[in-house]
Design an enzyme around this catalytic site. Sequence first.
Site, PDB file in Angstrom:
ATOM      1  CB  CYS A 194      -5.344   6.264  -1.597  1.00 24.70           C
ATOM      2  SG  CYS A 194      -4.033   7.128  -0.709  1.00 24.70           S
TER       3      CYS A 194
ATOM      4  CG  ASP B   8      -1.956   1.045   1.233  1.00 21.25           C
ATOM      5  OD1 ASP B   8      -2.061   1.762   0.222  1.00 21.25           O
ATOM      6  OD2 ASP B   8      -2.667   1.184   2.241  1.00 21.25           O
TER       7      ASP B   8
END
EC number: 2.1.1.-
Length: 432
Positions: free
Chosen positions: A359, A306
């Site tokens: 993101c 991530d």
Amino acid sequence: MRLGGRLAAAIEVLEDIGRRHRPVADALRDWGLSHRFAGGGDRAAIGNIVYDALRHKRSAGWLLGEDTPRAIGFGALLLEWGQTAQSLNDALEGDKFAPPLLSDTELKAVADRRPGDAPDAVRADIPEWCVPLFEQAFGEAWVAEGSALATRPPLDLRVNTLQANRARVLAELDGTGAAPASIAAQGIRIPPIDGDGRHPNVQAEPAFQKGWFEVQDEGSQIVAALAGAEAGMQVLDYCAGAGGKTLALSAEMGNTGQIFAHDAEKARLAPIFDRIRRSENRNIQIVSKPAELAPLSSHMDIVLVDAPCTGSGTWRRRPDAKWRLTQKQLDQRRGEQSEILDAARAFVKPGGLLVYITCSVFDAENGEQVAAFRARHGDFTPVDHRKLWDSRFPGHPAAARLGSDGGISLSPALSGTDGFYVCALRRAGSGR
């Protein structure tokens, strides 16, 4: 405080943000500390105006003819709060704490301009230099996607299936507006607030204290599920941060197997310890030292990356970051992502998966980053992401965008989530 005092306070905070180039949360906190007379409702309303003004900075400024703190504060109320120029002046009339009423010049600007007539980049509410990035990412839909990133976000929760089920949590949250999320199987959504409202403090709920749910955007839940963690696996969350996806993977695995949570910045791992205790996740090991990673080399079924990124997919929640972002910062993040991917690949066993997540909505951090990684390391190949999506989220074929690189993208306008990207790469060799 009446609306006038709240608007004046919001303009003061916006001036502080612009003058000192500081995060909005810090500016609002400091204002609250120096104005202790303001109640919780006042602080929430002031925060709403500030956040709305930053989300709609370009369109609010365009509407008033300038992008000063005053203009975007007034513009936010006109665009997001259902106010008209006349109703706003009427509300401020006679309030000694209010800013000066809209002037004749400002009234004329508002009367002469319609938001739908604004230039594309203004309607998208994005910095001018980001226009090519949005066009590349979204094609003809780039204005709608930018505009969606300027809306108020919902409050999303993930049910911890180790402790409860969704029906039980929904019953506990009765009266908050909570309802099942559209896509994520264990997701719960509380709709965006209106006007001067505020979301319920769900972390004060007994169900939260008992570990029944976590606060987590539905998009984050979705990309964690797409990693494909199963019972008995060995998983490394290489950039675990506060542990949101680590906890989600642990629940997917039914507390079996092992998850190793690592982050290069140890301080970011600090919240995970309390979260593990509250949620009773028992298959998580914290690996904070690089030396502790060595035994994991070539042994992991899944390595989740991530990656640190620009966070452009989270602009609904962090609109101030939108206006602080620069090309230099984007380039820096890309360099970090490349280094992290190259390091993380060493832990994937033959036949295992390297799952890359951001993101961000920018191809430079997503598909282009994956393509560059594959050019360096030919033993990694994308899985069939359409098959992966359909297996995890049947009935939602239009909620995800598949890129030419094979990855999956989520966005507010398309999936109703924050902007996320995920690409699962299988390492050549024997295995699953």
